[in-house]
Write a protein that holds these residues in place. Structure first.
Motif, short mmCIF file in Angstrom:
data_model
loop_
_atom_site.label_atom_id
_atom_site.label_comp_id
_atom_site.label_asym_id
_atom_site.label_seq_id
_atom_site.Cartn_x
_atom_site.Cartn_y
_atom_site.Cartn_z
N UNK A 108 -59.07 -43.85 24.84
CA UNK A 108 -60.39 -43.40 25.26
C UNK A 108 -60.33 -42.53 26.50
N UNK A 109 -61.16 -42.87 27.49
CA UNK A 109 -61.21 -42.06 28.71
C UNK A 109 -59.97 -42.23 29.57
N UNK A 110 -59.17 -43.24 29.30
CA UNK A 110 -57.99 -43.48 30.13
C UNK A 110 -56.75 -42.70 29.66
N UNK A 111 -56.87 -41.97 28.57
CA UNK A 111 -55.71 -41.23 28.10
C UNK A 111 -55.38 -40.11 29.07
N UNK A 112 -54.11 -39.78 29.11
CA UNK A 112 -53.63 -38.80 30.09
C UNK A 112 -53.88 -37.37 29.62
N UNK A 113 -53.64 -37.08 28.36
CA UNK A 113 -53.79 -35.72 27.84
C UNK A 113 -55.26 -35.33 27.79
N UNK A 114 -55.55 -34.11 28.21
CA UNK A 114 -56.94 -33.62 28.26
C UNK A 114 -57.02 -32.23 27.65
N UNK A 115 -58.24 -31.83 27.39
CA UNK A 115 -58.53 -30.49 26.90
C UNK A 115 -58.61 -29.54 28.09
N UNK A 116 -57.55 -28.84 28.34
CA UNK A 116 -57.53 -27.91 29.46
C UNK A 116 -57.05 -28.58 30.73
N UNK A 117 -57.27 -27.94 31.84
CA UNK A 117 -58.17 -26.79 32.08
C UNK A 117 -57.49 -25.44 31.85
N UNK A 118 -58.33 -24.40 31.70
CA UNK A 118 -57.80 -23.05 31.62
C UNK A 118 -57.18 -22.62 32.94
N UNK A 119 -57.71 -23.16 34.04
CA UNK A 119 -57.20 -22.80 35.36
C UNK A 119 -57.36 -23.98 36.28
N UNK A 120 -56.45 -24.16 37.20
CA UNK A 120 -56.57 -25.21 38.21
C UNK A 120 -57.41 -24.75 39.39
N UNK A 121 -57.85 -23.51 39.38
CA UNK A 121 -58.71 -22.96 40.42
C UNK A 121 -60.11 -22.79 39.88
N UNK A 122 -61.10 -22.64 40.74
CA UNK A 122 -62.46 -22.41 40.26
C UNK A 122 -62.55 -21.18 39.37
N UNK A 123 -63.53 -21.19 38.47
CA UNK A 123 -63.69 -20.09 37.51
C UNK A 123 -63.91 -18.76 38.21
N UNK A 124 -64.56 -18.79 39.37
CA UNK A 124 -64.83 -17.54 40.09
C UNK A 124 -63.52 -16.89 40.53
N UNK A 125 -62.58 -17.70 41.06
CA UNK A 125 -61.29 -17.17 41.49
C UNK A 125 -60.49 -16.69 40.27
N UNK A 126 -60.54 -17.47 39.20
CA UNK A 126 -59.80 -17.09 37.99
C UNK A 126 -60.31 -15.77 37.44
N UNK A 127 -61.63 -15.54 37.53
CA UNK A 127 -62.17 -14.27 37.04
C UNK A 127 -61.73 -13.11 37.93
N UNK A 128 -61.71 -13.34 39.24
CA UNK A 128 -61.28 -12.28 40.15
C UNK A 128 -59.80 -11.93 39.97
N UNK A 129 -59.00 -12.91 39.55
CA UNK A 129 -57.56 -12.69 39.39
C UNK A 129 -57.20 -12.38 37.94
N UNK A 130 -58.17 -11.96 37.14
CA UNK A 130 -57.88 -11.64 35.74
C UNK A 130 -56.82 -10.54 35.68
N UNK A 131 -55.94 -10.65 34.70
CA UNK A 131 -54.84 -9.70 34.62
C UNK A 131 -53.71 -10.03 35.56
N UNK A 132 -53.70 -11.28 36.03
CA UNK A 132 -52.63 -11.76 36.93
C UNK A 132 -52.56 -10.93 38.21
N UNK A 133 -53.73 -10.65 38.80
CA UNK A 133 -53.75 -9.98 40.10
C UNK A 133 -53.23 -10.92 41.18
N UNK A 134 -52.45 -10.43 42.13
CA UNK A 134 -51.84 -11.30 43.15
C UNK A 134 -52.85 -11.71 44.23
#
Length: 991
Positions: A737-763
């Motif tokens: 149930x909720x105690x399982x280790x495997x999860x769906x995602x995340x796409x990024x370990x950073x907030x979505x705003x930062x991930x969007x700004x770094x799209x294309x693997x910007x440094x």
């Protein structure tokens, strides 16, 4: 009037050479047509031969030359002693002409006015029925080809009377062209006779073969190719390149010269693909030597030009075509279609076992089919582009820390390969890996079993047992990618490494898998090296020196991957840190160094919950899970007394080394997660132990339990027990149930705003601050859209000192009351965002530090609160940050050097591993089973019609038995049983 002949004998000092020389002189004395004069050129001290009465009675002159004088130079020294009207006969101290050899050579010379050179048939000195050489030709590209060599002389080539060239030993050169046809000293002892023949043909003459003139030769004389494969390959290739530059038209000469190095690169690749790595260095040596022999090339071209009267078209009819060359090289070696060459993967049930495992995997991880990214445990997303994946695998700026420059973990290369398999979304490759892990494990276990047994049922048994290993299922459930990959790779390492001594193809494949296993679990390297040393000792003990050379190659690619990291750790920390687990360091559940942890390891479980059994049953009963693995362990121990006991003991040593690695690993903590020491994952050692235990059990089942019913019972009990032990782990994904280790995602370990700004693997740099429950503060810098699995580095996870730019003081001051330009200093480091991450299971001190940090950052000038996210509180800098630092010129040079060396060795291993037609034939010529006892019967696959035939035979036997019983009851007691095989096991062995 018969032509006058002057024989020149080139000799070298030595007791065996002296005996051969005397034999040659005796053969000249016995000639029906003796030579007019004999000149001896001694390449070395001539004092010994001068004292010989045989030499004094036959030789008209002795010339003493330096020890290293070549055959061509020695002939040139003797040339002034030859009369103008005498033909020249070229001999060496190991060439013994048969009594009528010179008579027949001279006869051919007189009968053929157009003949410039007369060539004899060369035969082995110890067996004159074996042809050494009878004519030489070349391909369109200049490769020399023996027209007859290494064949039993049955007169099959005696009808050939002309060739393009011939072996220089025993050649008779006509007096009129003798001064124009001189052996080219630049050829260094190879193709000299071929070159003479080509120049004779261009001068309007011919090379006439005289098979009836026979000369016995040895393989190591002054005119033979140098001894040693490398030296011989160098001389042969140098001669070919020299002839190519000498024969080329003047306008094409610069193109041939410029093509020497590219051609050497291409031929090096073909040598590796053709499993001839020993020819690579001679190839480059010959190319570099030929490039700068301007004087020798000019002399050769001048000699050809001065004598030439015919066009190069006169050479064409005597060349060897490509089709004829292929026919000569195809020796038909191998047992094509033999019973031992077939795997029977489909007919033997292996494919069905893999398909069944896929069904089980889909049932066990159903929800995962819809997940784009896999998270939890030690899992992290991957880079979003393939280019970024491979950048993380190269030496340079690392994806964590500030200005941290150094080598990548070898595990980053494995991640780059894995992510490249799904370039549209590399992170999805991990999802596919988890779904396909069980069928891939069955596939690997099945193929590994082909080195131990021919029985289809036992191969399926091995695949199932390998897929249900507790350490493998624990790694799957807990989200440990390194543990999963190691378990999937180890069977292939076993499959290739145990036959690496047989062929370069197996050695190349084994070296690649060895490097991948070491990259995923460096803690296995000591055990693997011990096994490598044992394999070397066994191979050398069997006097298989070429096999030992192949085994020596195994650790080279892995050494190339680990050398930069080892040197860096040695100079910045401790060399033992190289053994740290790569990837994300996760302080998850695993066996510890206490008594309970070591007991779990001894039972084969890497965690104290025994594969989930302690969560299903109370502790006293949960420990009985180890009893389920006892049948497999008993079968493994019995292999030490099985008929194939050598293989059994070797596999038990593998198991022992695996357990030792696991027991040592739990006591070594060289990595840190948020400041907490984390011991090395012991599951990799248990995977190595599991392959030893499984293999040893197979040896017992295959060779010791000969009765089919007993074998079936033993395999069934062991397999069912292992499958039952795996049940809690396979069901945990749905039951936790909720105690399982495997999860769906995340796409990024950073907030979505930062991930969007770094799209294309910007440094783009993000400072991540995490309050700790002990009152401390963890600080790290992440570059790009997320913290990724391939960007992790053991340089940081094992660091006990600051590496790169120190941001600890800046992080602490950022949350303090100190007044300074915090935004400016962060921007100067290239950092654009600050994330105050949420602390898992935060206590009061962590909560208090988090509140104080929020208040401090909100009061800082130059920061804009970007909002509260599911990752924590996010701030951005008002001003744009500076660009991230780049490598210096020296660092760029280091990066290129490291990458080039690693790529060269890895590509070499890859090329060696590519199967060719010849390597497949050679592999099929040997049994797949390694360590089979000489008197052990073969278990050949049965044809489907055999079952029907067996049924008919059994019915006849039953009918005969009933008739005999009836007769016995009527006439008297039944007869005594004969010695024929009536036992079921013996019948199977007979079949």
């Amino acid at each position: 009037m018969p032509a006058r002949v002057h024989a020149i004998i080139v000799a070298r000092p030595g007791s065996s050479a002296r005996a051969q020389l005397l034999r040659t002189l005796d053969a000249l004395r016995a000639q029906t047509t003796p030579p007019s004069a004999i000149t001896l050129v001694m390449c070395g001290d001539a004092a010994g031969v001068r004292e010989s009465e045989t030499v004094a009675g036959l030789v008209e002159g002795i010339i003493e030359a330096r020890h290293g004088t070549s055959f061509a130079d020695a002939v040139e020294l003797a040339r002034p002693r030859v009369a103008e009207d005498a033909s020249l006969w070229l001999l060496a101290h190991d060439t013994a002409p048969h009594p009528r050899a010179l008579e027949r050579l001279v006869g051919s010379l007189e009968r053929s006015p157009s003949a410039a050179i007369i060539a004899p048939k060369l035969v082995q000195v110890d067996d004159d029925r074996e042809i050494v050489s009878l004519g030489v030709s070349m391909t369109a590209l200049g490769r020399s080809v023996e027209l007859a060599a290494g064949e039993l002389d049955q007169g099959q080539h005696d009808g050939r009377d002309e060739a393009l060239g011939a072996d220089i030993r025993g050649l008779l050169i006509r007096s009129e062209v003798r001064d124009d046809l001189r052996p080219d000293r630049a050829l260094a002892g190879a193709d000299e006779g071929l070159d003479l023949g080509v120049r004779a043909r261009l001068g309007g003459g011919r090379v006439v073969l005289t098979p009836s003139a026979r000369i016995s030769v040895s393989p190591d004389g002054p005119a033979a190719l140098p001894s040693g494969r490398s030296r011989s390959a160098f001389v042969t290739r140098l001669a070919q390149l020299h002839r190519r530059l000498s024969y080329a038209p003047t306008p094409a000469l610069p193109l041939h010269w410029l093509a020497l190095l590219p051609l050497a690169l291409w031929r090096s690749i073909t040598h590796l693909v053709g499993k001839r790595p020993e020819a690579v260095l001679p190839e480059w040596g010959a190319a570099l030597t030929a490039m700068f022999r301007f004087g020798a090339i000019a002399r050769s071209r001048r000699s050809i030009r001065s004598f030439r009267t015919s066009s190069w078209a006169s050479i064409t009819p005597l060349r060897v075509s490509r089709g004829e060359l292929h026919r000569r090289l195809d020796d038909g070696h191998g047992s094509e279609g033999g019973a031992l060459s077939e795997l029977h993967f489909f007919s033997g049930g292996g494919a069905w076992a893999v398909l069944a495992a896929l069904v089980v995997s889909v049932a066990a991880f159903t929800e995962m089919l819809a997940w784009p990214v896999l998270g939890g445990g030690a899992l992290l997303p991957l880079r979003r582009t393939v280019e970024a994946l491979w950048n993380d695998a190269a030496w340079g700026l690392r994806g964590v820390g500030v200005d941290l420059v150094g080598p990548a973990d070898p595990f980053a290369s494995v991640i780059a390969v894995l992510g490249s398999l799904w370039p549209a979304g590399p992170s999805f490759a991990l999802v596919l890996l988890w779904i396909l892990a069980l069928p891939l494990a069955v596939l690997g276990g099945w193929f590994a079993a082909t080195r131990v047994t021919d029985r289809a049922g036992l191969r399926i048994f091995a695949g199932v047992v390998w897929a249900c290993a507790p350490t493998f299922l624990t790694a799957l459930v807990d989200g440990r990618p390194t543990g999963v990959l190691v378990h999937l790779l180890l069977p292939w390492l076993f499959h290739t490494a145990v036959v690496a001594h047989r062929s370069w193809g197996a050695a190349g494949a084994a070296s690649i898998v060895f490097a991948a296993v070491a990259a995923c679990s460096p803690s296995l390297v000591p055990a693997l090296l011990v096994l490598w040393v044992i394999a070397l000792a066994i191979t050398l003990g069997g006097a298989r020196f070429r096999g030992a050379v192949r085994l020596l190659w195994l650790p080279f690619p892995a050494a190339a991957l680990f050398a930069p990291l080892a040197l860096w750790q040695q100079s910045h920390g401790s060399l033992i840190a190289v053994l740290a687990d790569p990837g994300m360091i996760w302080a998850g559940p695993q066996a510890s160094a206490d008594a309970a942890g070591r007991l779990a390891l001894a039972m084969g479980f890497p965690t104290v919950d025994l594969g989930g059994w302690l969560s299903v049953l109370p502790a006293p009963f949960g420990f009985w899970a180890g009893i389920l693995l006892a049948p497999l362990a008993v079968l493994a121990l019995m292999s030490a007394i099985a008929p194939r006991w050598r293989a059994g003991i070797t596999l038990l040593v593998v198991a022992l080394l695996g357990f030792a690695t696991a027991f040592l690993a739990v006591g070594i903590a060289v990595s840190f997660a948020q400041g907490t020491p984390v011991a090395v994952w012991p599951g990799a050692g248990l995977s190595l132990a599991w392959i030893g235990v499984t293999g040893a059990a197979l040896v017992t089942l295959d060779t010791m339990l000969t009765m089919p019913r007993i074998r079936l019972l033993g395999a069934t009990v062991a397999a069912v027990a292992v499958v039952v032990s795996a049940a809690p782990a396979l069901l945990s994904f749905h039951l936790a149930g909720d105690e399982r280790v495997l999860t769906n995602g995340p796409d990024s370990t950073l907030p979505a705003y930062v991930a969007a700004q770094a799209a294309g693997e910007q440094p783009i740099g993000t400072l991540v601050l995490t309050p700790q429950n002990d009152g401390g503060l963890a600080a790290e810098v992440v570059w790009g859209a997320s913290e990724t699995l391939g960007a992790q580095t053991t340089m940081m996870s094992t660091a006990t000192n600051i590496h790169g730019s120190d941001i600890t003081d800046l992080s602490v001051d950022l949350l303090s009351a100190r007044d300074f330009d915090a935004a400016g200093e962060l921007g100067a480091e290239g950092i654009s965002y600050v994330l105050l991450a949420t602390t898992p299971r935060a206590d009061d001190r962590a909560v208090a530090l988090n509140s104080a940090a929020v208040a401090a950052l909100n009061q800082r000038d130059g920061f804009v609160h970007a909002g509260t996210t599911d990752r924590g509180e996010l701030w951005s800098l008002q001003e744009d940050a500076s660009d991230r630092g780049s490598l210096t010129a020296g660092q760029h040079a280091t990066a290129r050097t490291v990458t080039t060396v690693q790529l060269v060795l890895l590509i070499a291993a890859l090329l060696l591993s590519i199967p060719t037609r010849a390597s497949r034939r050679a592999a099929r010529a040997q049994s797949r089973i390694v360590g089979r006892a000489p008197d052990e019967p073969l278990v050949l696959p049965r044809h489907p019609d055999d079952a029907e035939m067996d049924a008919v035979a059994e019915s006849r036997e039953l009918h005969a038995s009933d008739s005999a019983s009836a007769a016995g009851s009527a006439d008297g007691p039944a007869p005594e049983p004969t010695n024929e095989a009536t036992d079921e096991s013996e019948q199977e062995e007979k079949r």
